[in-house]
Design a protein around this motif. Structure first.
Motif, PDB file in Angstrom:
ATOM      1  N   PRO A  47      36.949  43.630  54.022  1.00 27.56           N
ATOM      2  CA  PRO A  47      36.170  44.206  55.174  1.00 27.56           C
ATOM      3  C   PRO A  47      36.868  43.706  56.667  1.00 27.56           C
ATOM      4  N   ARG A  48      37.953  44.657  57.149  1.00 26.10           N
ATOM      5  CA  ARG A  48      38.086  43.872  59.018  1.00 26.10           C
ATOM      6  C   ARG A  48      36.923  44.011  59.780  1.00 26.10           C
ATOM      7  N   PHE A  49      35.694  43.597  59.555  1.00 29.09           N
ATOM      8  CA  PHE A  49      35.281  44.010  60.087  1.00 29.09           C
ATOM      9  C   PHE A  49      33.673  42.821  60.425  1.00 29.09           C
ATOM     10  N   PRO A  50      33.018  42.470  60.720  1.00 28.40           N
ATOM     11  CA  PRO A  50      31.894  41.517  60.845  1.00 28.40           C
ATOM     12  C   PRO A  50      30.810  42.008  59.700  1.00 28.40           C
ATOM     13  N   LEU A  51      30.007  41.449  58.561  1.00 26.15           N
ATOM     14  CA  LEU A  51      29.567  42.035  57.959  1.00 26.15           C
ATOM     15  C   LEU A  51      28.028  41.408  58.378  1.00 26.15           C
ATOM     16  N   SER A  52      26.748  42.261  58.282  1.00 23.29           N
ATOM     17  CA  SER A  52      25.689  41.447  58.777  1.00 23.29           C
ATOM     18  C   SER A  52      25.208  40.601  57.658  1.00 23.29           C
ATOM     19  N   TYR A  53      25.971  40.682  56.126  1.00 20.21           N
ATOM     20  CA  TYR A  53      25.018  40.193  55.157  1.00 20.21           C
ATOM     21  C   TYR A  53      26.420  39.648  54.611  1.00 20.21           C
ATOM     22  N   GLN A  54      25.792  38.046  53.220  1.00 19.47           N
ATOM     23  CA  GLN A  54      27.145  37.690  52.495  1.00 19.47           C
ATOM     24  C   GLN A  54      27.080  38.355  51.347  1.00 19.47           C
ATOM     25  N   LEU A  55      28.729  37.940  51.274  1.00 19.65           N
ATOM     26  CA  LEU A  55      29.239  38.675  50.249  1.00 19.65           C
ATOM     27  C   LEU A  55      28.740  37.590  48.620  1.00 19.65           C
ATOM     28  N   GLY A  56      28.267  38.536  47.813  1.00 19.10           N
ATOM     29  CA  GLY A  56      27.996  37.591  46.127  1.00 19.10           C
ATOM     30  C   GLY A  56      28.878  37.342  45.895  1.00 19.10           C
ATOM     31  N   GLY A  57      29.664  38.125  45.425  1.00 21.89           N
ATOM     32  CA  GLY A  57      31.377  37.985  45.168  1.00 21.89           C
ATOM     33  C   GLY A  57      32.732  38.768  44.961  1.00 21.89           C
ATOM     34  N   ILE A  58      33.458  38.579  44.303  1.00 22.95           N
ATOM     35  CA  ILE A  58      34.694  39.905  43.986  1.00 22.95           C
ATOM     36  C   ILE A  58      34.833  40.352  42.432  1.00 22.95           C
ATOM     37  N   ALA A  59      34.508  41.554  42.611  1.00 20.89           N
ATOM     38  CA  ALA A  59      34.298  42.034  41.186  1.00 20.89           C
ATOM     39  C   ALA A  59      36.326  42.438  40.739  1.00 20.89           C
ATOM     40  N   ARG A  60      37.234  41.599  40.599  1.00 19.80           N
ATOM     41  CA  ARG A  60      38.878  41.736  40.446  1.00 19.80           C
ATOM     42  C   ARG A  60      38.336  42.747  38.901  1.00 19.80           C
ATOM     43  N   SER A  61      37.684  42.771  38.552  1.00 21.73           N
ATOM     44  CA  SER A  61      38.172  42.874  36.872  1.00 21.73           C
ATOM     45  C   SER A  61      37.874  45.487  37.964  1.00 21.73           C
ATOM     46  N   VAL A  62      37.182  44.792  38.607  1.00 18.32           N
ATOM     47  CA  VAL A  62      37.578  46.977  38.694  1.00 18.32           C
ATOM     48  C   VAL A  62      37.533  46.561  40.274  1.00 18.32           C
ATOM     49  N   THR A  63      38.422  45.896  40.859  1.00 19.21           N
ATOM     50  CA  THR A  63      39.518  46.177  42.178  1.00 19.21           C
ATOM     51  C   THR A  63      40.715  47.139  41.977  1.00 19.21           C
ATOM     52  N   PRO A  64      40.660  48.136  42.290  1.00 14.68           N
ATOM     53  CA  PRO A  64      42.334  49.039  41.802  1.00 14.68           C
ATOM     54  C   PRO A  64      43.525  47.783  42.604  1.00 14.68           C
ATOM     55  N   THR A  65      44.287  48.070  41.520  1.00 15.59           N
ATOM     56  CA  THR A  65      45.780  47.554  42.214  1.00 15.59           C
ATOM     57  C   THR A  65      46.228  48.661  43.430  1.00 15.59           C
TER      58      THR A  65
END
Length: 145
Positions: free
Chosen positions: A30-48
């Motif tokens: 994200p190119r903007f600040p988030l008001s929460y902490q991400l719990g992870g990155i799901a690389r297996s569903v990330t498009p190319t």
């Protein structure tokens, strides 16, 4: 028996911490600040990055489903279950992206993932953000004689 995981989708902008564990599924941060902490990155569903260049929704969905099929339900479930286990198993894993579905005709990979997941597993993946708005109808072509 296959372990069932609760999934949902939303935008980064519409997500609230009470919805579940926020998980990035986008190629970029994200190119903007988030008001929460991400719990992870799901690389297996990330498009190319290649998929991001496809503008026609049907062509995109075809290519994205091919990518998901290549990665497979088991690998995807394993990754999402690990993310849930590292956070809170009692809440949904919420797959996040940027595209707001409230914009008429807008779509994104998370909606295509949700349909694919339901087709493959029978498990529903609710959208927690704005409800998709259909594109306005195209006016009929005028014929000149």
């Amino acid at each position: 028996m296959t372990e069932q995981i609760r999934l949902a989708t939303c935008t980064y902008q519409e997500f609230a911490p009470d919805m579940g564990t926020p998980v990035r599924t986008t190629v970029g941060h994200p190119r903007f600040p988030l008001s929460y902490q991400l719990g992870g990155i799901a690389r297996s569903v990330t498009p190319t990055r290649h998929l991001l260049k496809i503008e026609a929704e049907d062509a995109y969905e075809f290519s994205y489903r091919r990518l998901l099929n290549d990665r497979g339900v088991d690998l995807i479930r394993e990754e999402l279950t690990a993310i849930a286990g590292a956070n809170d198993l009692d809440v949904p894993v919420v797959l996040l992206c940027f595209d707001k579905l409230s914009k008429p005709g807008n779509w994104c990979h998370r909606t295509h993932f949700a349909k694919w997941w339901t087709d493959q597993t029978g498990e529903e993946v609710p959208e927690l953000g704005a409800v998709p708005v259909p594109a306005p109808p195209t006016p009929p072509a005028l014929f000149e004689f």
